[in-house]
Write a protein that holds these residues in place. Structure first.
Motif, mmCIF file in Angstrom:
data_model
loop_
_atom_site.group_PDB
_atom_site.id
_atom_site.type_symbol
_atom_site.label_atom_id
_atom_site.label_comp_id
_atom_site.label_asym_id
_atom_site.label_seq_id
_atom_site.Cartn_x
_atom_site.Cartn_y
_atom_site.Cartn_z
ATOM 1 N N VAL A 1 1.071 -0.865 0.162
ATOM 2 C CA VAL A 1 -0.043 0.238 0.428
ATOM 3 C C VAL A 1 0.536 1.345 -0.226
ATOM 4 N N PHE A 2 2.153 1.545 1.121
ATOM 5 C CA PHE A 2 3.067 2.716 1.639
ATOM 6 C C PHE A 2 3.805 2.828 0.658
ATOM 7 N N ASP A 3 4.483 1.684 0.184
ATOM 8 C CA ASP A 3 5.850 1.619 -0.464
ATOM 9 C C ASP A 3 7.245 1.513 0.476
ATOM 10 N N THR A 4 6.666 1.025 1.522
ATOM 11 C CA THR A 4 6.838 0.927 3.151
ATOM 12 C C THR A 4 9.307 1.388 3.085
ATOM 13 N N ALA A 5 9.735 1.647 3.644
ATOM 14 C CA ALA A 5 11.251 0.982 3.266
ATOM 15 C C ALA A 5 11.566 -0.033 3.732
ATOM 16 N N LEU A 6 10.956 0.132 5.175
ATOM 17 C CA LEU A 6 10.915 -1.781 6.009
ATOM 18 C C LEU A 6 9.417 -1.983 5.093
ATOM 19 N N ARG A 7 9.757 -3.487 5.386
ATOM 20 C CA ARG A 7 8.884 -4.445 4.707
ATOM 21 C C ARG A 7 8.305 -5.571 5.582
ATOM 22 N N PRO A 8 7.138 -5.396 6.079
ATOM 23 C CA PRO A 8 7.212 -7.107 7.848
ATOM 24 C C PRO A 8 7.758 -7.791 6.935
ATOM 25 N N ARG A 9 8.066 -8.726 7.725
ATOM 26 C CA ARG A 9 7.757 -10.222 7.065
ATOM 27 C C ARG A 9 6.908 -10.468 8.760
#
Ligand SMILES: NC(=O)C1=CN([C@@H]2O[C@H](COP(=O)(O)OP(=O)(O)OC[C@H]3O[C@@H](n4cnc5c(N)ncnc54)[C@H](O)[C@@H]3O)[C@@H](O)[C@H]2O)C=CC1
Ligand SMILES: NC(=O)C1=CN([C@@H]2O[C@H](COP(=O)(O)OP(=O)(O)OC[C@H]3O[C@@H](n4cnc5c(N)ncnc54)[C@H](O)[C@@H]3O)[C@@H](O)[C@H]2O)C=CC1
Ligand SMILES: NC(=O)C1=CN([C@@H]2O[C@H](COP(=O)(O)OP(=O)(O)OC[C@H]3O[C@@H](n4cnc5c(N)ncnc54)[C@H](O)[C@@H]3O)[C@@H](O)[C@H]2O)C=CC1
Ligand SMILES: NC(=O)C1=CN([C@@H]2O[C@H](COP(=O)(O)OP(=O)(O)OC[C@H]3O[C@@H](n4cnc5c(N)ncnc54)[C@H](O)[C@@H]3O)[C@@H](O)[C@H]2O)C=CC1
Lengths: 367, 367, 367, 367
Positions: free
Chosen positions: D28-36
């Motif tokens: 959705v937000f193109d976040t720098a951190l990507r949750p796993r």
């Protein structure tokens, strides 16, 4: 629980929506198949690369054929313009890959017919992206009508109205040319699909269509700004519809009202978490339209939230679609709305366009 | 301030409404002419006597001719069924007495035409009872459109829907026979009048009409339960309408939405003290439909109440009509809507009925 | 049917409303007594003359005593400022004339107490003008609660909010001085009366009150702009209220919501022809607030109109009051709300003011 | 773009919501951190295993300490009951791991105070889950007020009302004991947080609280069913609130109305995609509350959908929270609402409870 590699063609409005849906659907619905964002295709390698990074795909490509042929892509979502739908679907089905195709099903009734043939020949899962009918509210409306909650249906009015081209100074863009991109081609399919889902086949119709703003900065518009129709459903019900992209003030005017001998239903997508139900029962003094907020008691709501009235949104509709698409792949069963359902819509649209040109009532042919 | 003797023919639904209006109008509007409830006529001397006592008339009669001819009756209000309108009006005009006639103007377009001729020959005040368009809200809508507040008008949708015959078990009554008493004859005139008032003449239309409940306890229905139409206004605007007496859940579904290039208006008589206005101006983030409560800033509201949002009701519409009728008598000026305006409506209805029978678009002829 | 000579003191906002009501009430309700607009009093002979002509009274006077003493004036309506109520009522009762007094009952609780004593000593009809509770919708709410339709009542929230002094640049006027003319004195009585009518006596309360705009062009404000309270009804229910004349955007914010163990009611005078009812029964999926449009099935609606949803307005509330006042005169029976009911309200207001000054909970004393 | 291992404690209502949010937020937000989705903890190994499989975590555990200590868990989300918040947060901060904690911040003001200390000592990201204020509509309301769009604020009314315990026959459950689980402890924090966010600190308050249904099948209730308060904000504004879990008919009654000298705002979470704005400007006749549908012009809407009025839902609020939590971790900057903001809320709640017990106004102490 098994992973499945998803390839999405298109990374714009709907390409992104499907990417989000595929990311979330497993957690929301505890699906047997768990999507992996394998590949995204766009009109150029550069934009594909951008979408790939932004949405978290493993790979991107400027050539949709590469995506369709890639062995790690096990299912294909078509979220590119209508002109591309048929060729892509054909290629995917030829490789035995399930296809979820955005509405409308191709750019014409011929496209739709060919796509159904290809889908049915391949025998794999196929589905069309009519998302609005997926809200808990509209699913509930279907249930109510099917159960006879409003009695014999005597009237249907539907509209799909927005205002993105209401200002005559809005510049010419691709939506301004080609029948498939006009109001009847682009917006009407959603509401026609709803009408068919809620009331069944349309037997005949009479349509009026027009281009209100013929000239726009940058070009001459060659398709329709708005259209309306009167129709008769096969079950005998009288119907009325309106489609517009120049409906100033309307943002998501997907709305319907359905009247029956024992009740009535009213719905407006601009308040998508509510449905209004009237029942002609009990003392006169206590009758009225009840504004029912959707909640766990309504279809497909609970997996999103345990609290009633807490609400679902646009994106959640696409997640519900993804759940069904995955289920179809998993079980091999046909899922609603299949390509065949998309073709039914296309035939109504085609007949509508013919009626508008001839200025008279026409029957909707059955295949 | 001068007294004027009023005679009302009919003491039912509308006869009473006019009697109340005539009682109150002087105090509300400080009219130059002050009505005196002189005489009421009904279908029998007994019912006339009852009305006379209940409403406070000086005298009652079972013979409307006696009323029309009575020298103390200086103006006539026709609140009897449509079949009686023409004969009564003719008689009144022949005696040079002003006539306020309930809608519709006679039972057919021929009646209407004859009544206009008689009215214009007599040169006295004549008026038709289209009351709903009299609310401060609908008068304001007219103003807004005339001023160009919503730009060039691109769409009109109107309906007049109620549910008094929605239940198929409701017994047969006089409204179930005769074209003039069907939905097109009885309900449609209000909304057609509104459409003409708001947008001007209708050039052509295509209509679909039906009797949903053909058999009722006590008789076979020979007129229409509902009808819909698509139309084109002379100014070029596309329009859509729906009329129904079987619209389960709708109590006073006199509603319209009007879209323009710069804004839009929405109104529903079931919330008659509000009007919804959208303006395509200012920052996008602050746009939306504004629910405006009528108040002293709107037409004809202040005489009823100094406080905004305090509301007017059904009866007040009839009081506003009475004010205009008295003014027409006093000044000798034509008042809107005159019999001629009633004829315009009748012609649209007549064409609508023809279109429904022929199943095709028809032009509305100008006289 | 017998005529009765009415004298109205005051020809402003409410004086006119009562004049209209007295003109119409006989025709609307077929009352046994039929009002004759006999005399109007105002603060000067000139204004009295103006009112007399405009509203259609037989005579006008600059001296209210002349009116009260006039033999042809058989009943008195007080529509002058609160400071005048007591003296006028006393004089009328002394002559055995029935009195309808606008709210509040006098300018203070002492006034109210004295007025009740005078009324009861005289034994003639006496009534206070709490009109808003007269709508068919609010009468229906009373019925519903009394019948237990929403179960045991657990919560009440009420407000009377308007915005006529919201703009700090609105000049100082008489409403800006004197406790009786502040928000608690002037607006709160309507909602307090509603609360008492709907739920019964208030046992205790805690109030917060303030003057937001202390300085206005033309003077220094010495009374309250808004107030709020928490309360406990004698039946045990928790309550909350808010009163404001600076509630920007609110035009007729007389609104309440009442919650019970089996249902809930919501009402807002800005949509006075609808009431919203929730019932905790039937399948969860079909529950919600039902928007009930008032109609012939609701109290006092039918005499105004045979069609449901056609609506009543502000003026009609006053007509309903007039009907009850006339009935009280005719039958000699006490009518609700009598002066005693007005006193109950005055005591709550008085206690509220004390609580606001002391900043703590106070019990509402019973007489 | 870098992966980050997320551990969630609790797999119920909110545990799942956060799991979905963490799945979707990157796309959705193109976040720098990507949750796993690294690990989920529950009250037993069995339920942990169930959640693990259903939501798609890599591993599950019946012991939250194992989760906190796991090296692949880089950030912790606490979605377990309030009693567990403090101990878990302490442990996480001790290991330098960022914490997102569901509301309320601990079970008491002492918990909250200790948690702030631990968070600030650790220097890592910390955040509280007040999700409702995250809707595009409520964020827009904050903007409007901050910009002065409604002028000087003169009134605030807020409520958080639901009906999950409205039926006295609903059996006793854990929410029926312990102050932290009563209405003030459990529901009020959302609306108090909104009030602080919209208007700033509350200076003093007076509260009324009660247990309406003391006995339920299965146990005796020891905490509050509903509460109300009057307050004064530090900026001088008068305020009113209501909290209830027995508000029959209310499903998501998180609603507020804010009045200013130049305008007003109204919002109800049961229609979360709309906000109503009144502006005291332009001609009187065109004023009213504008129903603004949220769209790309409003905060945080666009990433969910390009079309205005298409709507966001409950789950999307949690996705917005996740975005901010990830941003806080990435940048090391404090994010709103931090634990300190959660403490502010806890202090108001604590003071409210004290006020209810003492039955008088109390000041809210500043730390
Ligand atoms: N269900 C719904 O609510 C909506 C459905 N749609 C449908 O979705 C489809 C896509 O529309 P939008 O997303 O609005 O368009 P868009 O213009 O936002 O995105 C189109 C995407 O297709 C890609 N594309 C175009 N030609 C391509 C090619 N030859 N090969 C590979 N990629 C190509 C573009 O790179 C772009 O990423 C259309 O069929 C449209 O009718 C669109 C909007 C809403
Ligand atoms: N403007 C509006 O909102 C409405 C207008 N109307 C119109 O008002 C007219 C009357 O309708 P309603 O009042 O509903 O009917 P109704 O049935 O309530 O009353 C009809 C009245 O006409 C009298 N009448 C019938 N034949 C008569 C005769 N030959 N001589 C003297 N009196 C006679 C009857 O005694 C009765 O008092 C119709 O033209 C109808 O279309 C009716 C309802 C609403
Ligand atoms: N029920 C309702 O909805 C409302 C009730 N009221 C109440 O009605 C009463 C009158 O208020 P409005 O009509 O708004 O005031 P207004 O200012 O519009 O009219 C007051 C009238 O009283 C007359 N008057 C004043 N002093 C007089 C005197 N000494 N002798 C004779 N006449 C005198 C004036 O000439 C004027 O005609 C007040 O008690 C007020 O609280 C006012 C507005 C609404
Ligand atoms: N922001 C919001 O809208 C909402 C917030 N909440 C908050 O979220 C938190 C959780 O509430 P719900 O999800 O409604 O509760 P729930 O009862 O649905 O789930 C609680 C979860 O916590 C787990 N749990 C309990 N004790 C544990 C322990 N000692 N160790 C590990 N796991 C444990 C349980 O296994 C269960 O999975 C509460 O603080 C509540 O106030 C709850 C509902 C809505």
């Amino acid at each position: 629980m098994r992973e499945i590699g998803i390839g999405i063609i298109g990374g714009g409005y709907m390409g992104k929506a499907h990417a989000v849906a595929m990311s979330a659907v497993g957690t929301v619905f505890d699906t047997a198949l768990r999507p992996r964002l394998e590949m995204v295709a766009a009109s150029s390698p550069e934009s594909a690369e951008r979408y790939c990074a932004a949405y978290g795909f493993a790979r991107g490509t400027g050539d949709w054929r590469a995506l369709v042929e890639d062995p790690r892509v096990e299912a294909v979502v078509i979220a590119a313009p209508q002109e591309t739908h048929r060729e892509i679907a054909d290629a995917a089905f030829a490789r035995g890959k399930p296809v979820m195709c955005e509405k409308p099903l191709g750019a014409s009734v011929e496209d739709a017919r060919a796509m159904v043939a290809a889908a049915e020949a391949s025998g794999v899962a196929n589905m069309v992206g009519f998302n609005y009918i997926r809200t808990p509210a509209s699913q509930f409306a279907r249930q109510l009508i099917a159960e006879g909650a409003i009695g014999e249906v005597t009237w249907f009015r539907g509209e799909h109205t927005e205002d993105f081209l209401a200002d005559p100074e809005t510049p010419f863009n691709w939506r301004c040319e080609g029948a498939a991109n006009g109001t009847l081609g682009d917006l009407a399919p959603h509401m026609v699909n709803a009408a068919l889902a809620l009331l069944g086949p349309i037997a005949s119709l009479s349509v009026n269509m027009e281009t209100v703003h013929r000239n726009r900065p940058g070009g001459r518009v060659d398709n329709d700004d708005q259209a309306q129709l009167m129709c008769r459903f096969a079950r005998g019900t009288m119907g009325q519809m309106h489609f517009s992209r120049i409906a100033t003030g309307r943002k998501m005017g997907y709305a319907y009202e359905i009247t029956g001998t024992k009740g009535a239903i009213r719905f407006d997508q601009e308040d998508q978490n509510a449905i209004h139900l009237y029942r002609a029962e009990g003392p006169e003094a206590a009758r009225g339209f009840t504004r029912i907020l959707t909640g766990p008691a309504h279809p497909d709501y609970l997996p999103f939230c345990q609290g009633p009235g807490h609400g679902t949104g646009y994106q959640d509709q696409i997640i519900i679609e993804a759940r069904d698409f995955l289920r179809a792949i998993e079980t091999g069963e046909t899922v609603w709305p299949s390509f065949r359902d998309g073709l039914e819509v296309a035939r109504v649209i085609e007949t509508a366009r013919a009626s508008a040109h001839e200025g008279r009532w026409l029957d909707v042919e059955t295949e």
